[in-house]
Scaffold this active site. Structure first.
Site, PDB file in Angstrom:
ATOM      1  N   CYS A  80       0.866  -1.194   0.000  1.00  0.00           N
ATOM      2  CA  CYS A  80       0.000   0.000   0.000  1.00  0.00           C
ATOM      3  C   CYS A  80       0.895   1.234   0.000  1.00  0.00           C
ATOM      4  O   CYS A  80       1.885   1.281   0.716  1.00  0.00           O
ATOM      5  CB  CYS A  80      -0.842   0.047   1.269  1.00  0.00           C
ATOM      6  SG  CYS A  80      -2.122  -1.207   1.335  1.00  0.00           S
ATOM      7  N   CYS A 163      -2.717  -9.094   6.116  1.00  0.00           N
ATOM      8  CA  CYS A 163      -2.758  -7.971   5.177  1.00  0.00           C
ATOM      9  C   CYS A 163      -4.168  -7.384   5.132  1.00  0.00           C
ATOM     10  O   CYS A 163      -5.147  -8.112   4.976  1.00  0.00           O
ATOM     11  CB  CYS A 163      -2.346  -8.461   3.796  1.00  0.00           C
ATOM     12  SG  CYS A 163      -2.652  -7.258   2.497  1.00  0.00           S
ATOM     13  N   TYR A 315      -7.084  -8.603 -25.726  1.00  0.00           N
ATOM     14  CA  TYR A 315      -6.431  -8.785 -24.424  1.00  0.00           C
ATOM     15  C   TYR A 315      -7.473  -9.364 -23.456  1.00  0.00           C
ATOM     16  O   TYR A 315      -7.744  -8.804 -22.397  1.00  0.00           O
ATOM     17  CB  TYR A 315      -5.899  -7.459 -23.858  1.00  0.00           C
ATOM     18  CG  TYR A 315      -5.060  -6.655 -24.812  1.00  0.00           C
ATOM     19  CD1 TYR A 315      -3.673  -6.832 -24.855  1.00  0.00           C
ATOM     20  CD2 TYR A 315      -5.638  -5.723 -25.671  1.00  0.00           C
ATOM     21  CE1 TYR A 315      -2.893  -6.084 -25.730  1.00  0.00           C
ATOM     22  CE2 TYR A 315      -4.869  -4.981 -26.545  1.00  0.00           C
ATOM     23  CZ  TYR A 315      -3.505  -5.160 -26.570  1.00  0.00           C
ATOM     24  OH  TYR A 315      -2.742  -4.422 -27.430  1.00  0.00           O
ATOM     25  N   GLU A 336      -6.025 -13.257 -26.935  1.00  0.00           N
ATOM     26  CA  GLU A 336      -5.179 -13.208 -25.733  1.00  0.00           C
ATOM     27  C   GLU A 336      -3.878 -13.938 -26.038  1.00  0.00           C
ATOM     28  O   GLU A 336      -3.870 -14.960 -26.720  1.00  0.00           O
ATOM     29  CB  GLU A 336      -5.951 -13.859 -24.572  1.00  0.00           C
ATOM     30  CG  GLU A 336      -5.143 -14.354 -23.413  1.00  0.00           C
ATOM     31  CD  GLU A 336      -4.423 -13.260 -22.642  1.00  0.00           C
ATOM     32  OE1 GLU A 336      -5.019 -12.201 -22.383  1.00  0.00           O
ATOM     33  OE2 GLU A 336      -3.249 -13.474 -22.315  1.00  0.00           O
ATOM     34  N   CYS A 419      -5.323   0.185 -17.309  1.00  0.00           N
ATOM     35  CA  CYS A 419      -4.756   0.263 -15.960  1.00  0.00           C
ATOM     36  C   CYS A 419      -3.577   1.223 -15.937  1.00  0.00           C
ATOM     37  O   CYS A 419      -2.817   1.271 -14.978  1.00  0.00           O
ATOM     38  CB  CYS A 419      -4.330  -1.119 -15.471  1.00  0.00           C
ATOM     39  SG  CYS A 419      -3.177  -1.923 -16.576  1.00  0.00           S
TER      40      CYS A 419
HETATM   41  N1  SAH Z   1      -9.663  -8.385 -20.024  1.00  0.00           N
HETATM   42  C1  SAH Z   1      -9.139  -9.365 -19.115  1.00  0.00           C
HETATM   43  C2  SAH Z   1      -7.604  -9.307 -18.933  1.00  0.00           C
HETATM   44  C3  SAH Z   1      -6.941  -7.963 -18.953  1.00  0.00           C
HETATM   45  S1  SAH Z   1      -5.249  -7.978 -18.438  1.00  0.00           S
HETATM   46  C4  SAH Z   1      -9.850  -9.277 -17.785  1.00  0.00           C
HETATM   47  O1  SAH Z   1     -10.530  -8.281 -17.513  1.00  0.00           O
HETATM   48  O2  SAH Z   1      -9.748 -10.194 -16.989  1.00  0.00           O
HETATM   49  C5  SAH Z   1      -4.387  -7.887 -19.939  1.00  0.00           C
HETATM   50  C6  SAH Z   1      -4.251  -9.215 -20.660  1.00  0.00           C
HETATM   51  O3  SAH Z   1      -3.532  -8.962 -21.877  1.00  0.00           O
HETATM   52  C7  SAH Z   1      -3.454 -10.270 -19.926  1.00  0.00           C
HETATM   53  O4  SAH Z   1      -4.240 -11.427 -19.862  1.00  0.00           O
HETATM   54  C8  SAH Z   1      -2.207 -10.492 -20.805  1.00  0.00           C
HETATM   55  O5  SAH Z   1      -1.768 -11.827 -20.820  1.00  0.00           O
HETATM   56  C9  SAH Z   1      -2.704 -10.093 -22.162  1.00  0.00           C
HETATM   57  N2  SAH Z   1      -1.706  -9.614 -23.155  1.00  0.00           N
HETATM   58  C10 SAH Z   1      -0.546  -8.971 -22.950  1.00  0.00           C
HETATM   59  N3  SAH Z   1       0.020  -8.603 -24.099  1.00  0.00           N
HETATM   60  C11 SAH Z   1      -0.812  -9.016 -25.093  1.00  0.00           C
HETATM   61  C12 SAH Z   1      -0.799  -8.908 -26.522  1.00  0.00           C
HETATM   62  N4  SAH Z   1       0.205  -8.299 -27.154  1.00  0.00           N
HETATM   63  N5  SAH Z   1      -1.822  -9.424 -27.215  1.00  0.00           N
HETATM   64  C13 SAH Z   1      -2.856 -10.034 -26.569  1.00  0.00           C
HETATM   65  N6  SAH Z   1      -2.927 -10.171 -25.233  1.00  0.00           N
HETATM   66  C14 SAH Z   1      -1.920  -9.677 -24.497  1.00  0.00           C
END
Ligand code: SAH
Length: 466
Positions: A80, A163, A315, A336, A419
């Site tokens: 934190c 925690c 992603y 992904e 994020c």
């Molecule tokens: N939308 C999902 C995960 C988001 S986190 C959820 O809400 O749960 C981002 C994700 O992108 C991760 O799973 C990571 O493995 C993936 N990632 C990272 N680089 C990438 C790329 N170049 N192409 C596709 N996926 C990727």
């Protein structure tokens, strides 16, 4: 100012890592553990030409936004950064951070942002929200095994089994494990010389199902006294899965590549909204389920689905957003990079009997352009189209090759979940230069008491305008 000087400083701003910022004789100092509005006495630890870093010696007059940390090791622990900042103030800090990046990096006008930025979405109870914790295991000066989290920017473990961000069950689990380790002389891993055995303890808890999993990450082939661990841990209410994962590499990567089951299933189940997910120790799964549901609701609302749409979820991880969207869309395609996550995504689609979600393994910036080009080859005179594209990239944001193809596919709406608001701002600037307009910005606090921010934004295609 020079090293070891002391000064009295009023904290006037908060830096991106949550540190207070103030001036002593016009010289800028960054001071950890201070809150905007504090009057503090500090000691300079590192002095550069135009700014320096100082350590808090004493709070002379606390800010009205200073609160007592809930956790006893909040200052030492790197988990934190802003536990001593009042929660409403934390939310404003995050909102300001996102807007600031959209202005500075994205080039959006403050008056436009003011109109489209929604009130920040925080938590009612900003503690004990994490469904996952990976506790490093180490040895204290008396030779006893301990767990906790690392101090900021180091790998020194600050011992703590309680925690304040994790679920209360963590404490009992960790204490059972430590006592069996200490009674049976099972050594903790030592990063310095790669000796010892137990590296990390992963605990996951399904907030809806109340199912728990424990996974030992070990530097070896077997977990000694496995039956003793299983005996104790399997009695804990909700325990569903006890596993171990071998990781013998000298690396900061926590988990090994595979999982071996000691007791129960290799996974737990949980729900986000009405959608059921199977989660293995290796799966990516959002860590704050309460806020994730809110985040996904915004994403779904922004997607504006009627049941007729073709949607891409780039992603997609284990398909969490994809399946949320599939409830309201005609067809969803998820992409992904992690093969195991796509396996989970497919299984989750089946688990929920959803037949309109299809998943691809690979880099979003390669899969989507390849799909677009193949489509043109196979359908002469036509081009691939999407009604909605959702992206949720890691902190580095999207590659330009991906953004380019997204624009070519002319979706009516793009929902960008991020994020990291700096890379978000960069990518939104690109998209808004290619015929899209930023319509909504919603900050959702997924990580209370830390400086991390998450937000979801909506872009709308302004037809014909380029
Ligand atoms: N939308 C999902 C995960 C988001 S986190 C959820 O809400 O749960 C981002 C994700 O992108 C991760 O799973 C990571 O493995 C993936 N990632 C990272 N680089 C990438 C790329 N170049 N192409 C596709 N996926 C990727």
């Amino acid at each position: 100012m020079k090293k070891n000087d002391t000064a009295v400083v009023k904290i006037e701003d908060i830096g991106i890592n949550g540190e207070g910022i103030g001036k002593a004789d016009g010289y800028t100092l960054f001071i950890k553990d201070t809150v905007m509005g504090d009057l503090v006495e500090v000691k300079v630890m590192k002095a550069k030409k135009n700014y320096g870093y100082a350590k808090l010696l004493r709070v002379i007059e606390p800010s009205k936004n200073r609160v007592e940390a809930k956790c006893l090791v909040a200052k030492q622990c790197g988990g934190c950064q802003i536990q001593e900042m009042d929660y409403q103030e934390q939310l404003q800090f995050k909102q300001k951070k996102v807007i600031g990046n959209l202005e500075r990096i994205g080039g959006f006008a403050p008056e436009v942002l003011e109109k489209i930025t929604q009130p920040v979405c925080g938590m009612d109870e900003p503690f004990h929200y994490r469904n996952k914790a990976q506790f490093p295991v180490g040895t204290d000066k008396d030779g006893k095994a301990v767990t906790g989290f690392y101090a900021g920017r180091t790998h020194q473990i600050i011992p703590n089994t309680d925690c304040a961000l994790g679920v209360s069950q963590n404490q009992q689990i960790l204490e059972e494990i430590l006592s069996i380790m200490n009674e049976n002389h099972i050594p903790a891993y030592n990063e310095q010389d790669c000796s010892g055995l137990v590296r990390h303890i992963l605990i996951r808890y399904g907030f809806t199902t109340k199912e728990i999993m424990v996974c030992f990450v070990i530097n070896g082939d077997n977990l000694p006294c496995a039956d003793k661990f299983v005996d104790k841990l399997s009695q804990i209410e909700g325990m569903r899965s006890i596993t171990f994962s071998k990781n013998k590499e000298n690396t900061n990567v926590i988990m090994g590549k595979e999982i071996e089951v000691l007791w129960g299933d290799g996974y737990i189940t949980d729900y986000i909204g009405n959608v059921k997910y199977q989660i293995s120790p290796l799966s990516f799964y959002q860590v704050n389920p309460v806020q994730t549901e809110k985040l996904y609701k915004y994403a779904l609302e922004y997607a504006g689905l009627t049941g007729e749409e073709t949607v891409w979820d780039l992603y997609c991880g284990i398909g969490t957003i994809s399946l949320f969207l599939a409830q309201k869309a005609k067809q969803v395609y998820g992409v992904e990079i992690v093969p195991q996550a796509i396996e989970d995504a497919k299984q989750n689609a089946e688990l929920n009997d959803m037949k309109n979600a299809e998943f691809f393994v690979g880099k979003a910036e390669e899969i989507l352009p390849a799909y677009y080009e193949n489509y043109a080859k196979e359908h002469p005179g036509q081009q691939a189209h999407a009604d909605v594209i959702v992206v949720d990239p890691p902190r580095k944001g999207c590659e330009e090759a991906l953004l380019e193809t997204m624009v070519k596919m002319q979706p009516d709406r793009i929902v960008y979940v991020s994020c990291d608001s700096a890379t978000l701002a960069r990518d939104l600037k690109y998209l808004c230069g290619e015929g899209y307009a930023l319509e909504k910005v919603q900050v959702v606090d997924q990580f209370p008491n830390t400086v991390h921010t998450e937000c979801v934004t909506l872009l709308q295609r302004s037809r014909g305008k380029k």
